[in-house]
Design a protein around this motif. Structure first.
Motif, PDB file in Angstrom:
ATOM      1  N   LYS A  91      47.025 -25.558  17.488  1.00 36.05           N
ATOM      2  CA  LYS A  91      46.373 -26.875  17.571  1.00 36.05           C
ATOM      3  C   LYS A  91      45.530 -27.018  18.830  1.00 36.05           C
ATOM      4  CE  LYS A  91      49.583 -29.298  14.663  1.00 36.05           C
ATOM      5  NZ  LYS A  91      50.801 -28.715  14.343  1.00 36.05           N
ATOM      6  N   ASP A  92      44.901 -25.916  19.221  1.00 36.77           N
ATOM      7  CA  ASP A  92      43.993 -25.908  20.363  1.00 36.77           C
ATOM      8  C   ASP A  92      42.570 -25.951  19.805  1.00 36.77           C
ATOM      9  OD1 ASP A  92      42.794 -25.671  22.793  1.00 36.77           O
ATOM     10  OD2 ASP A  92      43.947 -23.912  23.430  1.00 36.77           O
ATOM     11  N   TYR A  93      42.143 -27.154  19.439  1.00 31.53           N
ATOM     12  CA  TYR A  93      40.911 -27.317  18.674  1.00 31.53           C
ATOM     13  C   TYR A  93      39.647 -27.039  19.483  1.00 31.53           C
ATOM     14  CZ  TYR A  93      44.172 -29.157  15.331  1.00 31.53           C
ATOM     15  OH  TYR A  93      45.219 -29.282  14.473  1.00 31.53           O
ATOM     16  N   LEU A  94      39.700 -27.212  20.789  1.00 28.25           N
ATOM     17  CA  LEU A  94      38.541 -26.868  21.610  1.00 28.25           C
ATOM     18  C   LEU A  94      38.253 -25.367  21.489  1.00 28.25           C
ATOM     19  CD1 LEU A  94      36.369 -27.525  23.724  1.00 28.25           C
ATOM     20  CD2 LEU A  94      38.113 -27.103  25.481  1.00 28.25           C
ATOM     21  N   TYR A  95      39.290 -24.545  21.575  1.00 28.71           N
ATOM     22  CA  TYR A  95      39.097 -23.105  21.452  1.00 28.71           C
ATOM     23  C   TYR A  95      38.740 -22.686  20.027  1.00 28.71           C
ATOM     24  CZ  TYR A  95      40.442 -22.124  26.224  1.00 28.71           C
ATOM     25  OH  TYR A  95      40.463 -22.055  27.588  1.00 28.71           O
ATOM     26  N   VAL A  96      39.209 -23.459  19.045  1.00 31.58           N
ATOM     27  CA  VAL A  96      38.793 -23.181  17.665  1.00 31.58           C
ATOM     28  C   VAL A  96      37.286 -23.349  17.548  1.00 31.58           C
ATOM     29  CG1 VAL A  96      38.901 -23.997  15.279  1.00 31.58           C
ATOM     30  CG2 VAL A  96      41.001 -23.775  16.599  1.00 31.58           C
ATOM     31  N   VAL A  97      36.765 -24.450  18.082  1.00 33.92           N
ATOM     32  CA  VAL A  97      35.321 -24.707  18.019  1.00 33.92           C
ATOM     33  C   VAL A  97      34.545 -23.632  18.777  1.00 33.92           C
ATOM     34  CG1 VAL A  97      33.498 -26.320  18.728  1.00 33.92           C
ATOM     35  CG2 VAL A  97      35.592 -27.198  17.677  1.00 33.92           C
ATOM     36  N   ILE A  98      35.005 -23.298  19.966  1.00 33.96           N
ATOM     37  CA  ILE A  98      34.315 -22.279  20.766  1.00 33.96           C
ATOM     38  C   ILE A  98      34.318 -20.938  20.044  1.00 33.96           C
ATOM     39  CG2 ILE A  98      34.444 -20.918  22.896  1.00 33.96           C
ATOM     40  CD1 ILE A  98      35.481 -23.500  24.275  1.00 33.96           C
ATOM     41  N   THR A  99      35.446 -20.564  19.446  1.00 28.91           N
ATOM     42  CA  THR A  99      35.553 -19.281  18.763  1.00 28.91           C
ATOM     43  C   THR A  99      34.718 -19.261  17.489  1.00 28.91           C
ATOM     44  OG1 THR A  99      37.801 -19.163  19.650  1.00 28.91           O
ATOM     45  CG2 THR A  99      37.202 -17.543  18.001  1.00 28.91           C
ATOM     46  N   VAL A 100      34.642 -20.390  16.794  1.00 26.38           N
ATOM     47  CA  VAL A 100      33.773 -20.469  15.610  1.00 26.38           C
ATOM     48  C   VAL A 100      32.316 -20.287  16.029  1.00 26.38           C
ATOM     49  CG1 VAL A 100      32.878 -22.046  13.845  1.00 26.38           C
ATOM     50  CG2 VAL A 100      35.336 -21.825  14.171  1.00 26.38           C
ATOM     51  N   ILE A 101      31.927 -20.875  17.141  1.00 27.46           N
ATOM     52  CA  ILE A 101      30.558 -20.705  17.646  1.00 27.46           C
ATOM     53  C   ILE A 101      30.293 -19.231  17.968  1.00 27.46           C
ATOM     54  CG2 ILE A 101      29.009 -21.239  19.576  1.00 27.46           C
ATOM     55  CD1 ILE A 101      30.306 -24.070  19.592  1.00 27.46           C
ATOM     56  N   VAL A 102      31.269 -18.570  18.591  1.00 28.00           N
ATOM     57  CA  VAL A 102      31.126 -17.144  18.894  1.00 28.00           C
ATOM     58  C   VAL A 102      30.966 -16.343  17.602  1.00 28.00           C
ATOM     59  CG1 VAL A 102      32.340 -15.118  19.793  1.00 28.00           C
ATOM     60  CG2 VAL A 102      32.325 -17.239  21.099  1.00 28.00           C
ATOM     61  N   LEU A 103      31.765 -16.678  16.576  1.00 29.13           N
ATOM     62  CA  LEU A 103      31.666 -15.982  15.287  1.00 29.13           C
ATOM     63  C   LEU A 103      30.296 -16.203  14.652  1.00 29.13           C
ATOM     64  CD1 LEU A 103      33.051 -14.285  13.116  1.00 29.13           C
ATOM     65  CD2 LEU A 103      33.864 -16.419  12.101  1.00 29.13           C
ATOM     66  N   ILE A 104      29.791 -17.419  14.721  1.00 34.96           N
ATOM     67  CA  ILE A 104      28.457 -17.709  14.168  1.00 34.96           C
ATOM     68  C   ILE A 104      27.394 -16.899  14.903  1.00 34.96           C
ATOM     69  CG2 ILE A 104      26.689 -19.520  13.956  1.00 34.96           C
ATOM     70  CD1 ILE A 104      29.043 -21.475  13.407  1.00 34.96           C
ATOM     71  N   ILE A 105      27.497 -16.816  16.219  1.00 36.84           N
ATOM     72  CA  ILE A 105      26.538 -16.022  17.000  1.00 36.84           C
ATOM     73  C   ILE A 105      26.610 -14.547  16.603  1.00 36.84           C
ATOM     74  CG2 ILE A 105      26.008 -15.200  19.333  1.00 36.84           C
ATOM     75  CD1 ILE A 105      26.841 -18.023  20.323  1.00 36.84           C
TER      76      ILE A 105
END
Length: 117
Positions: A91-105
């Motif tokens: 439930k660390d949603y900030l890191y979920v968002v950051i990691t999704v951005i990394v995956l998109i990149i």
């Protein structure tokens, strides 16, 4: 205590994924090198997935080497995907968002690499 054990479990699984990815990639590359040594060819190295799979069916060493390199490139991408699920479970949603951005990149970068060739 239970949360730390869960984090250690996730970190171990990520470590296993990275190790297995590197070992599988290395094994595929070694198979390709052996095939290339046994049956040298003068054809061009396959650079698309369709050419790689055609070469695999024909047991061409170059195709196996390229598949091994492709697996090696995908290993850290798989680590990013697993990290998304690990962070979501924590439930660390900030890191979920950051990691999704990394995956998109990463996906955009690989897609641009396919178009650029």
């Amino acid at each position: 205590m239970e949360e730390k054990e869960e984090i250690l479990k996730v970190e171990r699984s990520i470590g296993y994924i990275l190790r297995i990815g590197v070992i599988v990639s290395a094994a595929i590359i070694v198979i390709g090198l052996v095939l290339l040594f046994l049956r040298p060819t003068a054809i061009q190295t396959p650079t698309s997935l369709s050419l790689i799979f055609q070469g695999l069916l024909q047991l061409r060493g170059e195709a196996f080497i390229m598949l091994g390199l492709f697996c090696l490139i995908l290993t850290p991408v798989l680590r990013v995907v697993v990290s998304i699920f690990a962070f979501a479970k924590e439930k660390d949603y900030l890191y979920v968002v950051i990691t999704v951005i990394v995956l998109i990149i990463l996906i955009i970068g690989m897609s641009l690499g396919l178009v650029e060739k």
